[in-house]
Design an enzyme around this catalytic site. Structure first.
Site, PDB file in Angstrom:
ATOM      1  CG  ASP A 157     -20.907  12.271   9.273  1.00 54.77           C
ATOM      2  OD1 ASP A 157     -20.237  11.716   8.397  1.00 54.77           O
ATOM      3  OD2 ASP A 157     -20.841  13.499   9.496  1.00 54.77           O
ATOM      4  CE1 TYR A 159     -17.060  17.333  11.134  1.00 58.99           C
ATOM      5  CE2 TYR A 159     -18.246  15.331  11.673  1.00 58.99           C
ATOM      6  CZ  TYR A 159     -18.003  16.393  10.816  1.00 58.99           C
ATOM      7  OH  TYR A 159     -18.704  16.487   9.646  1.00 58.99           O
ATOM      8  CB  SER A 186     -18.244  15.761   2.957  1.00 54.64           C
ATOM      9  OG  SER A 186     -19.037  16.795   3.510  1.00 54.64           O
ATOM     10  CG  HIS A 200     -13.989  16.955   6.138  1.00 51.37           C
ATOM     11  ND1 HIS A 200     -13.917  16.668   7.467  1.00 51.37           N
ATOM     12  CD2 HIS A 200     -15.036  17.794   6.005  1.00 51.37           C
ATOM     13  CE1 HIS A 200     -14.887  17.297   8.124  1.00 51.37           C
ATOM     14  NE2 HIS A 200     -15.569  17.993   7.243  1.00 51.37           N
TER      15      HIS A 200
HETATM   16  N1  NAP Z   1     -18.563  17.217   5.977  1.00 47.66           N
HETATM   17  C1  NAP Z   1     -18.830  18.435   6.238  1.00 47.66           C
HETATM   18  O1  NAP Z   1     -18.229  19.338   5.678  1.00 47.66           O
HETATM   19  C2  NAP Z   1     -19.908  18.688   7.214  1.00 47.66           C
HETATM   20  C3  NAP Z   1     -20.239  19.987   7.507  1.00 47.66           C
HETATM   21  C4  NAP Z   1     -21.241  20.150   8.390  1.00 47.66           C
HETATM   22  C5  NAP Z   1     -21.862  19.051   8.919  1.00 47.66           C
HETATM   23  N2  NAP Z   1     -21.510  17.797   8.627  1.00 47.66           N
HETATM   24  C6  NAP Z   1     -22.168  16.616   9.219  1.00 47.66           C
HETATM   25  O2  NAP Z   1     -23.533  16.775   9.157  1.00 47.66           O
HETATM   26  C7  NAP Z   1     -24.051  16.794  10.500  1.00 47.66           C
HETATM   27  C8  NAP Z   1     -25.188  17.756  10.573  1.00 47.66           C
HETATM   28  O3  NAP Z   1     -24.778  19.075  10.271  1.00 47.66           O
HETATM   29  P1  NAP Z   1     -24.977  20.251  11.281  1.00 47.66           P
HETATM   30  O4  NAP Z   1     -24.857  19.733  12.659  1.00 47.66           O
HETATM   31  O5  NAP Z   1     -24.113  21.385  10.854  1.00 47.66           O
HETATM   32  O6  NAP Z   1     -26.458  20.734  10.933  1.00 47.66           O
HETATM   33  P2  NAP Z   1     -27.953  20.211  11.197  1.00 47.66           P
HETATM   34  O7  NAP Z   1     -28.017  18.761  11.414  1.00 47.66           O
HETATM   35  O8  NAP Z   1     -28.763  20.842  10.120  1.00 47.66           O
HETATM   36  O9  NAP Z   1     -28.339  20.982  12.536  1.00 47.66           O
HETATM   37  C9  NAP Z   1     -27.882  20.591  13.786  1.00 47.66           C
HETATM   38  C10 NAP Z   1     -28.366  21.652  14.756  1.00 47.66           C
HETATM   39  O10 NAP Z   1     -29.794  21.640  14.767  1.00 47.66           O
HETATM   40  C11 NAP Z   1     -30.258  21.502  16.097  1.00 47.66           C
HETATM   41  N3  NAP Z   1     -31.428  20.603  16.048  1.00 47.66           N
HETATM   42  C12 NAP Z   1     -31.475  19.312  15.652  1.00 47.66           C
HETATM   43  N4  NAP Z   1     -32.729  18.835  15.740  1.00 47.66           N
HETATM   44  C13 NAP Z   1     -33.493  19.847  16.214  1.00 47.66           C
HETATM   45  C14 NAP Z   1     -34.877  19.962  16.531  1.00 47.66           C
HETATM   46  N5  NAP Z   1     -35.723  18.933  16.371  1.00 47.66           N
HETATM   47  N6  NAP Z   1     -35.328  21.160  16.998  1.00 47.66           N
HETATM   48  C15 NAP Z   1     -34.487  22.209  17.174  1.00 47.66           C
HETATM   49  N7  NAP Z   1     -33.159  22.149  16.892  1.00 47.66           N
HETATM   50  C16 NAP Z   1     -32.674  20.976  16.415  1.00 47.66           C
HETATM   51  C17 NAP Z   1     -29.120  20.897  16.885  1.00 47.66           C
HETATM   52  O11 NAP Z   1     -29.161  21.381  18.215  1.00 47.66           O
HETATM   53  P3  NAP Z   1     -29.413  20.359  19.446  1.00 47.66           P
HETATM   54  O12 NAP Z   1     -28.110  19.662  19.676  1.00 47.66           O
HETATM   55  O13 NAP Z   1     -29.808  21.283  20.534  1.00 47.66           O
HETATM   56  O14 NAP Z   1     -30.521  19.427  19.024  1.00 47.66           O
HETATM   57  C18 NAP Z   1     -27.879  21.415  16.155  1.00 47.66           C
HETATM   58  O15 NAP Z   1     -27.434  22.636  16.708  1.00 47.66           O
HETATM   59  C19 NAP Z   1     -22.860  17.156  11.391  1.00 47.66           C
HETATM   60  O16 NAP Z   1     -23.013  16.727  12.736  1.00 47.66           O
HETATM   61  C20 NAP Z   1     -21.784  16.421  10.685  1.00 47.66           C
HETATM   62  O17 NAP Z   1     -21.823  15.059  11.049  1.00 47.66           O
HETATM   63  C21 NAP Z   1     -20.549  17.611   7.762  1.00 47.66           C
END
Ligand code: NAP
Length: 270
Positions: A65, A70, A167, A134
Protein backbone atom coordinates in the site's frame (compact mmCIF):
# COMPACT_ATOMS: atom_id res chain seq x y z
CA UNK A 1 0.89 -26.35 13.03
CA UNK A 2 -0.46 -23.09 11.64
CA UNK A 3 -0.77 -22.37 7.91
CA UNK A 4 1.76 -20.19 6.09
CA UNK A 5 0.67 -16.86 4.71
CA UNK A 6 1.01 -18.23 1.15
CA UNK A 7 -1.84 -20.65 1.87
CA UNK A 8 -4.04 -17.92 3.28
CA UNK A 9 -4.33 -15.62 0.26
CA UNK A 10 -7.98 -14.67 -0.28
CA UNK A 11 -10.21 -12.76 -2.65
CA UNK A 12 -10.46 -8.99 -2.27
CA UNK A 13 -14.24 -8.73 -2.54
CA UNK A 14 -15.33 -9.23 -6.15
CA UNK A 15 -12.30 -7.53 -7.70
CA UNK A 16 -10.75 -10.77 -8.94
CA UNK A 17 -7.58 -9.89 -6.98
CA UNK A 18 -6.21 -12.37 -4.43
CA UNK A 19 -4.37 -10.83 -1.52
CA UNK A 20 -2.39 -11.95 1.50
CA UNK A 21 -4.22 -11.31 4.79
CA UNK A 22 -1.33 -9.07 5.83
CA UNK A 23 -0.23 -6.23 3.58
CA UNK A 24 2.75 -3.91 3.86
CA UNK A 25 2.06 -0.21 4.47
CA UNK A 26 4.77 2.09 3.18
CA UNK A 27 4.31 5.47 4.84
CA UNK A 28 7.57 4.91 6.71
CA UNK A 29 9.46 4.17 3.47
CA UNK A 30 8.73 7.67 2.22
CA UNK A 31 7.82 10.14 4.90
CA UNK A 32 8.85 11.07 8.42
CA UNK A 33 7.04 14.39 8.78
CA UNK A 34 3.46 14.86 10.02
CA UNK A 35 3.13 11.25 11.18
CA UNK A 36 1.59 10.08 14.45
CA UNK A 37 3.72 7.09 15.40
CA UNK A 38 4.61 6.62 19.07
CA UNK A 39 8.35 7.00 18.46
CA UNK A 40 10.62 8.66 15.93
CA UNK A 41 12.26 6.62 13.16
CA UNK A 42 14.74 6.89 10.33
CA UNK A 43 13.49 6.24 6.79
CA UNK A 44 15.19 3.00 5.61
CA UNK A 45 17.85 3.37 2.92
CA UNK A 46 17.52 1.48 -0.38
CA UNK A 47 19.37 -1.59 0.88
CA UNK A 48 17.20 -1.83 4.00
CA UNK A 49 14.01 -1.21 2.03
CA UNK A 50 14.93 -3.84 -0.57
CA UNK A 51 15.63 -6.37 2.19
CA UNK A 52 12.29 -5.55 3.87
CA UNK A 53 10.39 -6.05 0.60
CA UNK A 54 12.24 -9.31 -0.09
CA UNK A 55 11.46 -10.53 3.42
CA UNK A 56 7.79 -9.59 3.05
CA UNK A 57 7.53 -11.40 -0.27
CA UNK A 58 9.33 -14.51 1.02
CA UNK A 59 6.96 -14.61 3.99
CA UNK A 60 3.95 -14.66 1.64
CA UNK A 61 2.93 -11.00 1.53
CA UNK A 62 1.77 -9.94 -1.95
CA UNK A 63 -0.04 -6.72 -1.05
CA UNK A 64 1.62 -3.32 -0.81
CA UNK A 65 0.00 0.00 0.00
CA UNK A 66 1.37 3.37 -1.08
CA UNK A 67 0.11 6.86 -1.91
CA UNK A 68 1.28 10.12 -3.46
CA UNK A 69 0.90 11.61 0.02
CA UNK A 70 3.46 9.20 1.51
CA UNK A 71 6.40 11.39 0.57
CA UNK A 72 8.86 9.46 -1.62
CA UNK A 73 7.09 6.10 -1.18
CA UNK A 74 5.82 5.68 -4.76
CA UNK A 75 9.06 6.97 -6.33
CA UNK A 76 11.08 4.52 -4.28
CA UNK A 77 8.83 1.52 -4.89
CA UNK A 78 9.10 1.81 -8.70
CA UNK A 79 12.83 0.93 -8.81
CA UNK A 80 12.69 -1.27 -5.70
CA UNK A 81 10.01 -3.52 -7.21
CA UNK A 82 11.49 -3.55 -10.73
CA UNK A 83 11.15 -7.02 -12.27
CA UNK A 84 8.59 -8.14 -9.69
CA UNK A 85 5.43 -6.47 -10.97
CA UNK A 86 3.34 -9.62 -11.32
CA UNK A 87 4.20 -10.75 -7.81
CA UNK A 88 2.51 -7.79 -6.12
CA UNK A 89 -0.97 -6.37 -5.74
CA UNK A 90 -0.28 -2.64 -5.66
CA UNK A 91 -2.63 -0.19 -3.92
CA UNK A 92 -2.20 3.54 -4.36
CA UNK A 93 -4.38 6.59 -3.79
CA UNK A 94 -5.43 9.95 -5.13
CA UNK A 95 -6.70 13.19 -3.69
CA UNK A 96 -4.11 14.03 -1.04
CA UNK A 97 -0.79 15.69 -1.74
CA UNK A 98 1.88 16.20 0.92
CA UNK A 99 4.45 18.89 0.25
CA UNK A 100 6.74 20.85 2.54
CA UNK A 101 5.21 19.22 5.58
CA UNK A 102 1.60 20.05 4.68
CA UNK A 103 -1.33 18.13 3.16
CA UNK A 104 -3.62 19.56 0.50
CA UNK A 105 -6.52 17.91 -1.29
CA UNK A 106 -7.83 17.92 -4.86
CA UNK A 107 -10.60 15.58 -6.02
CA UNK A 108 -11.19 17.14 -9.45
CA UNK A 109 -11.28 15.04 -12.62
CA UNK A 110 -8.12 16.69 -13.94
CA UNK A 111 -6.15 16.10 -10.75
CA UNK A 112 -7.39 12.52 -10.42
CA UNK A 113 -6.28 11.64 -13.93
CA UNK A 114 -2.94 13.43 -13.54
CA UNK A 115 -2.35 11.72 -10.19
CA UNK A 116 -3.05 8.21 -11.50
CA UNK A 117 -0.87 8.76 -14.60
CA UNK A 118 1.90 10.03 -12.31
CA UNK A 119 1.52 6.99 -10.01
CA UNK A 120 1.79 4.68 -13.03
CA UNK A 121 5.03 6.41 -14.03
CA UNK A 122 6.50 6.48 -10.54
CA UNK A 123 5.61 2.85 -9.90
CA UNK A 124 6.95 1.90 -13.37
CA UNK A 125 3.83 -0.05 -14.27
CA UNK A 126 0.98 -0.05 -16.79
CA UNK A 127 -1.71 -0.77 -14.19
CA UNK A 128 -2.47 -0.17 -10.54
CA UNK A 129 -4.47 -2.97 -8.96
CA UNK A 130 -6.49 -0.84 -6.56
CA UNK A 131 -6.80 2.94 -6.49
CA UNK A 132 -8.35 4.53 -3.42
CA UNK A 133 -9.66 8.04 -2.86
CA UNK A 134 -7.43 9.46 -0.12
CA UNK A 135 -10.22 11.24 1.70
CA UNK A 136 -9.84 14.44 3.71
CA UNK A 137 -12.48 13.10 6.10
CA UNK A 138 -15.48 14.64 4.32
CA UNK A 139 -16.12 11.33 2.60
CA UNK A 140 -19.72 11.91 1.50
CA UNK A 141 -19.04 15.38 0.09
CA UNK A 142 -15.96 14.08 -1.74
CA UNK A 143 -17.94 11.22 -3.31
CA UNK A 144 -21.09 13.20 -4.10
CA UNK A 145 -19.73 16.62 -5.02
CA UNK A 146 -16.46 15.91 -6.81
CA UNK A 147 -15.62 14.07 -10.01
CA UNK A 148 -13.16 11.70 -8.38
CA UNK A 149 -15.28 8.54 -8.38
CA UNK A 150 -16.54 8.90 -11.97
CA UNK A 151 -12.96 9.57 -13.09
CA UNK A 152 -11.75 6.42 -11.33
CA UNK A 153 -14.59 4.48 -13.00
CA UNK A 154 -13.35 5.77 -16.38
CA UNK A 155 -9.74 4.83 -15.56
CA UNK A 156 -10.96 1.34 -14.67
CA UNK A 157 -12.73 1.04 -18.03
CA UNK A 158 -9.45 2.09 -19.67
CA UNK A 159 -7.58 -0.68 -17.79
CA UNK A 160 -5.21 1.73 -16.02
CA UNK A 161 -6.60 0.66 -12.65
CA UNK A 162 -8.28 -2.67 -11.94
CA UNK A 163 -10.46 -1.64 -9.01
CA UNK A 164 -11.25 1.47 -6.97
CA UNK A 165 -12.65 2.61 -3.67
CA UNK A 166 -12.02 4.93 -0.76
CA UNK A 167 -9.74 5.19 2.22
CA UNK A 168 -12.21 7.07 4.34
CA UNK A 169 -13.13 8.07 7.83
CA UNK A 170 -16.94 7.78 8.03
CA UNK A 171 -19.57 5.03 7.92
CA UNK A 172 -21.74 6.94 5.43
CA UNK A 173 -18.79 7.48 3.09
CA UNK A 174 -17.62 3.89 3.36
CA UNK A 175 -21.08 2.56 2.55
CA UNK A 176 -21.57 4.81 -0.48
CA UNK A 177 -18.05 4.04 -1.71
CA UNK A 178 -18.79 0.31 -1.56
CA UNK A 179 -22.22 0.66 -3.21
CA UNK A 180 -20.64 2.44 -6.17
CA UNK A 181 -17.16 0.92 -6.10
CA UNK A 182 -15.08 -2.13 -5.17
CA UNK A 183 -13.27 -1.62 -1.90
CA UNK A 184 -12.88 0.46 1.26
CA UNK A 185 -9.86 0.93 3.49
CA UNK A 186 -11.20 1.25 7.00
CA UNK A 187 -9.76 1.99 10.45
CA UNK A 188 -10.59 -0.90 12.78
CA UNK A 189 -8.60 -1.75 15.89
CA UNK A 190 -8.82 -2.35 19.63
CA UNK A 191 -9.33 1.38 20.23
CA UNK A 192 -11.62 2.29 17.29
CA UNK A 193 -14.45 0.20 15.85
CA UNK A 194 -16.90 2.93 14.79
CA UNK A 195 -16.69 1.99 11.10
CA UNK A 196 -17.79 -1.62 11.70
CA UNK A 197 -21.03 -1.11 9.69
CA UNK A 198 -18.83 -0.71 6.59
CA UNK A 199 -17.29 -4.14 7.27
CA UNK A 200 -20.79 -5.60 7.79
CA UNK A 201 -21.95 -4.23 4.44
CA UNK A 202 -18.85 -5.54 2.67
CA UNK A 203 -19.35 -9.03 4.12
CA UNK A 204 -22.94 -9.24 2.86
CA UNK A 205 -22.26 -7.70 -0.57
CA UNK A 206 -18.92 -9.35 -1.49
CA UNK A 207 -17.01 -6.04 -1.42
CA UNK A 208 -13.34 -5.69 -0.51
CA UNK A 209 -12.10 -4.41 2.86
CA UNK A 210 -8.56 -3.47 3.76
CA UNK A 211 -7.90 -2.48 7.36
CA UNK A 212 -5.62 0.47 8.08
CA UNK A 213 -4.17 1.19 11.53
CA UNK A 214 -4.88 -2.37 12.74
CA UNK A 215 -2.35 -1.71 15.51
CA UNK A 216 -3.66 1.85 16.07
CA UNK A 217 -0.48 3.14 14.39
CA UNK A 218 1.57 1.21 16.96
CA UNK A 219 -0.09 2.70 20.02
CA UNK A 220 -1.73 -0.61 21.05
CA UNK A 221 1.74 -2.18 21.10
CA UNK A 222 2.56 -0.06 24.16
CA UNK A 223 -0.20 -1.72 26.23
CA UNK A 224 0.68 -4.10 29.05
CA UNK A 225 -0.89 -7.49 29.64
CA UNK A 226 -2.20 -9.68 26.82
CA UNK A 227 -0.19 -9.71 23.59
CA UNK A 228 -1.61 -6.60 21.91
CA UNK A 229 -0.58 -7.65 18.39
CA UNK A 230 -2.33 -11.01 18.72
CA UNK A 231 -5.39 -9.37 20.30
CA UNK A 232 -5.51 -6.82 17.44
CA UNK A 233 -5.33 -9.43 14.68
CA UNK A 234 -7.90 -11.62 16.48
CA UNK A 235 -10.31 -8.68 16.49
CA UNK A 236 -9.66 -7.77 12.85
CA UNK A 237 -9.93 -11.29 11.44
CA UNK A 238 -12.98 -12.22 13.54
CA UNK A 239 -14.91 -10.07 11.06
CA UNK A 240 -15.81 -11.96 7.86
CA UNK A 241 -15.72 -8.77 5.80
CA UNK A 242 -11.97 -8.25 6.22
CA UNK A 243 -9.69 -9.31 3.38
CA UNK A 244 -6.40 -7.93 4.67
CA UNK A 245 -4.78 -5.74 7.29
CA UNK A 246 -2.20 -3.26 5.98
CA UNK A 247 0.44 -2.86 8.67
CA UNK A 248 3.13 -0.25 8.29
CA UNK A 249 6.35 -1.64 9.70
CA UNK A 250 9.99 -1.05 8.80
CA UNK A 251 11.26 -3.42 11.50
CA UNK A 252 12.14 -6.91 10.14
CA UNK A 253 11.49 -8.57 13.52
CA UNK A 254 8.05 -6.94 13.75
CA UNK A 255 7.29 -8.00 10.17
CA UNK A 256 8.17 -11.64 10.91
CA UNK A 257 6.21 -11.60 14.18
CA UNK A 258 3.15 -10.05 12.50
CA UNK A 259 3.17 -12.67 9.74
CA UNK A 260 3.50 -15.50 12.27
CA UNK A 261 0.69 -14.07 14.38
CA UNK A 262 -1.71 -13.58 11.47
CA UNK A 263 -0.96 -17.11 10.22
CA UNK A 264 -1.63 -18.50 13.70
CA UNK A 265 -4.84 -16.50 14.17
CA UNK A 266 -6.21 -17.47 10.75
CA UNK A 267 -4.81 -20.96 10.81
CA UNK A 268 -6.73 -21.78 13.96
CA UNK A 269 -3.85 -22.05 16.39
CA UNK A 270 -3.96 -18.43 17.52
N1 NAP B 1 -5.28 6.01 3.67
C1 NAP B 1 -5.08 6.55 4.81
O1 NAP B 1 -5.68 7.56 5.13
C2 NAP B 1 -4.14 5.86 5.71
C3 NAP B 1 -3.92 6.39 6.96
C4 NAP B 1 -3.06 5.71 7.74
C5 NAP B 1 -2.48 4.56 7.27
N2 NAP B 1 -2.70 4.08 6.05
C6 NAP B 1 -2.06 2.85 5.54
O2 NAP B 1 -2.15 1.86 6.49
C7 NAP B 1 -0.82 1.49 6.89
C8 NAP B 1 -0.81 1.17 8.35
O3 NAP B 1 -1.18 2.29 9.13
P1 NAP B 1 -0.23 2.86 10.23
O4 NAP B 1 1.17 2.67 9.82
O5 NAP B 1 -0.70 4.23 10.59
O6 NAP B 1 -0.63 1.97 11.50
P2 NAP B 1 -0.36 0.47 12.00
O7 NAP B 1 -0.07 -0.45 10.90
O8 NAP B 1 -1.48 0.19 12.94
O9 NAP B 1 0.93 0.66 12.92
C9 NAP B 1 2.21 0.81 12.39
C10 NAP B 1 3.12 1.09 13.57
O10 NAP B 1 3.11 -0.05 14.43
C11 NAP B 1 4.44 -0.48 14.67
N3 NAP B 1 4.42 -1.95 14.66
C12 NAP B 1 4.09 -2.78 13.65
N4 NAP B 1 4.18 -4.07 14.04
C13 NAP B 1 4.59 -4.05 15.33
C14 NAP B 1 4.88 -5.07 16.27
N5 NAP B 1 4.76 -6.37 15.96
N6 NAP B 1 5.28 -4.70 17.52
C15 NAP B 1 5.41 -3.39 17.85
N7 NAP B 1 5.15 -2.37 16.98
C16 NAP B 1 4.75 -2.71 15.73
C17 NAP B 1 5.27 0.08 13.54
O11 NAP B 1 6.57 0.36 14.01
P3 NAP B 1 7.85 -0.43 13.42
O12 NAP B 1 8.14 0.19 12.09
O13 NAP B 1 8.88 -0.16 14.45
O14 NAP B 1 7.46 -1.89 13.33
C18 NAP B 1 4.53 1.36 13.16
O15 NAP B 1 5.03 2.47 13.89
C19 NAP B 1 0.07 2.67 6.50
O16 NAP B 1 1.43 2.32 6.32
C20 NAP B 1 -0.58 3.07 5.23
O17 NAP B 1 -0.15 2.22 4.19
C21 NAP B 1 -3.54 4.71 5.27
Amino acid sequence: MSATLHELHRPLGSTGLRVSPLGLGTVKLGRDQGVKYPSGFRIPDDEQARALLRQARDLGINLIDTAPAYGLSEQRLGPLLRGQRDEWVIVSKTGEEFEQGRSSFDFSAAHTRMSVERSLQRLETDRIDLLLVHSDGNDLAVLQQSEVYETLAALKREGKILAYGISGKTVEGGLLALEQGDCAMVTYNLNEQGEKPVLDYAASHAKGILIKKALASGHVCLADGVDPVRASFKLVFAHPGVASAIVGTINPAHLAANVATVAAVLGGSG
